[in-house]
Design an enzyme around this catalytic site. Sequence first.
Site, PDB file in Angstrom:
ATOM      1  N   GLU A  45       6.380  -0.070  -3.157  1.00 46.80           N
ATOM      2  CA  GLU A  45       6.371  -0.336  -1.712  1.00 46.80           C
ATOM      3  C   GLU A  45       6.868  -1.758  -1.490  1.00 46.80           C
ATOM      4  OE1 GLU A  45       2.490   0.089   0.157  1.00 46.80           O
ATOM      5  OE2 GLU A  45       3.116  -1.114   1.863  1.00 46.80           O
ATOM      6  N   ARG A  49       7.606  -7.878   5.182  1.00 45.29           N
ATOM      7  CA  ARG A  49       6.986  -9.143   5.581  1.00 45.29           C
ATOM      8  C   ARG A  49       7.886 -10.341   5.363  1.00 45.29           C
ATOM      9  NH1 ARG A  49       0.994  -9.660   3.331  1.00 45.29           N
ATOM     10  NH2 ARG A  49       0.574  -7.453   3.039  1.00 45.29           N
ATOM     11  N   LYS A 133      -2.884   5.865   4.487  1.00 51.56           N
ATOM     12  CA  LYS A 133      -3.315   4.676   3.750  1.00 51.56           C
ATOM     13  C   LYS A 133      -4.620   4.223   4.403  1.00 51.56           C
ATOM     14  CE  LYS A 133      -1.185   0.090   3.252  1.00 51.56           C
ATOM     15  NZ  LYS A 133       0.142  -0.447   2.890  1.00 51.56           N
TER      16      LYS A 133
HETATM   17  O1  LIG Z   1       1.823  -5.151   4.640  1.00 56.02           O
HETATM   18  C1  LIG Z   1       1.357  -4.027   4.693  1.00 56.02           C
HETATM   19  O2  LIG Z   1       1.948  -3.049   5.178  1.00 56.02           O
HETATM   20  C2  LIG Z   1       0.022  -3.767   4.170  1.00 56.02           C
HETATM   21  O3  LIG Z   1      -0.445  -2.688   4.308  1.00 56.02           O
HETATM   22  C3  LIG Z   1      -0.703  -4.823   3.490  1.00 56.02           C
HETATM   23  C4  LIG Z   1      -0.991  -4.497   2.036  1.00 56.02           C
HETATM   24  O4  LIG Z   1      -1.505  -3.241   1.882  1.00 56.02           O
HETATM   25  C5  LIG Z   1      -1.902  -5.501   1.458  1.00 56.02           C
HETATM   26  O5  LIG Z   1      -1.248  -6.723   1.518  1.00 56.02           O
HETATM   27  C6  LIG Z   1      -2.323  -5.202   0.056  1.00 56.02           C
HETATM   28  O6  LIG Z   1      -2.512  -6.399  -0.607  1.00 56.02           O
HETATM   29  P1  LIG Z   1      -3.791  -6.762  -1.482  1.00 56.02           P
HETATM   30  O7  LIG Z   1      -4.983  -6.718  -0.606  1.00 56.02           O
HETATM   31  O8  LIG Z   1      -3.459  -8.157  -1.902  1.00 56.02           O
HETATM   32  O9  LIG Z   1      -3.803  -5.797  -2.607  1.00 56.02           O
END
Ligand SMILES: O=C(O)C(=O)C[C@H](O)[C@H](O)COP(=O)(O)O
Length: 213
Positions: A45, A49, A133
Amino acid sequence: MTETAPSVTEMLRRARLVPVLTIPSVEVAVPLARALVAGGVRMLEVTLRTPAGADAAAAIAREVPEALVGLGTVLTREDVALVRKLGLRFAFSPGATPALLDAALDARIAFVPGVGTASELMLAMSRGFATVKLFPAKQTGGIGMLRALGGPFPEARFCPTGGIAEGEVKDYLAEPNVVAVGGSWLAPSAEVKAGNWAAITERARNAMARLDA
Ligand SMILES: O=C(O)C(=O)C[C@H](O)[C@H](O)COP(=O)(O)O
């Protein structure tokens, strides 16, 4: 003979682990994808960002055929359109607005909306998206939340993502309504910036091995 493309649910089930990649510059995209694939992690994925996100995903799709690459942080109809334009396999969103769900249906893309409440799940399911998700997984209640949602929504399937540490992945995957787990920890930004591909391959390989241990 044409092969039927696997559904996104099936893709997730096979992948089990989905790294959430926030790619700082397009140059690192291909070596990063190759490093993960070498460690047995194929479903990637790439978030929107960073400004490089879309080009990075396109470069991986073009140059790393073993990878299944899609977009993350898909928030708008324009983001959805990128999936088709760039020839990507799927899209994830942190949320599930009616406009976004309709855009994904119109574009006929493999789409995994994000939900954090029963109402959001009901909205997603009402449009035919039964694989979602859970986001942010830890903050919404983690495994307890997944079990609670499994009561009224036994047919829903989840890819919990957000705040899940490497050591917790196996516990999440043991839940009957979890098909895969997402996380950024598979590609720490310091290692990506330093081009430490060997460390990323090693971590991916160990993480996959631990799932079967
Ligand atoms: O940007 C997106 O579409 C998201 O859904 C965010 C990600 O799922 C989180 O950034 C997962 O990151 P961790 O919590 O560091 O594993």
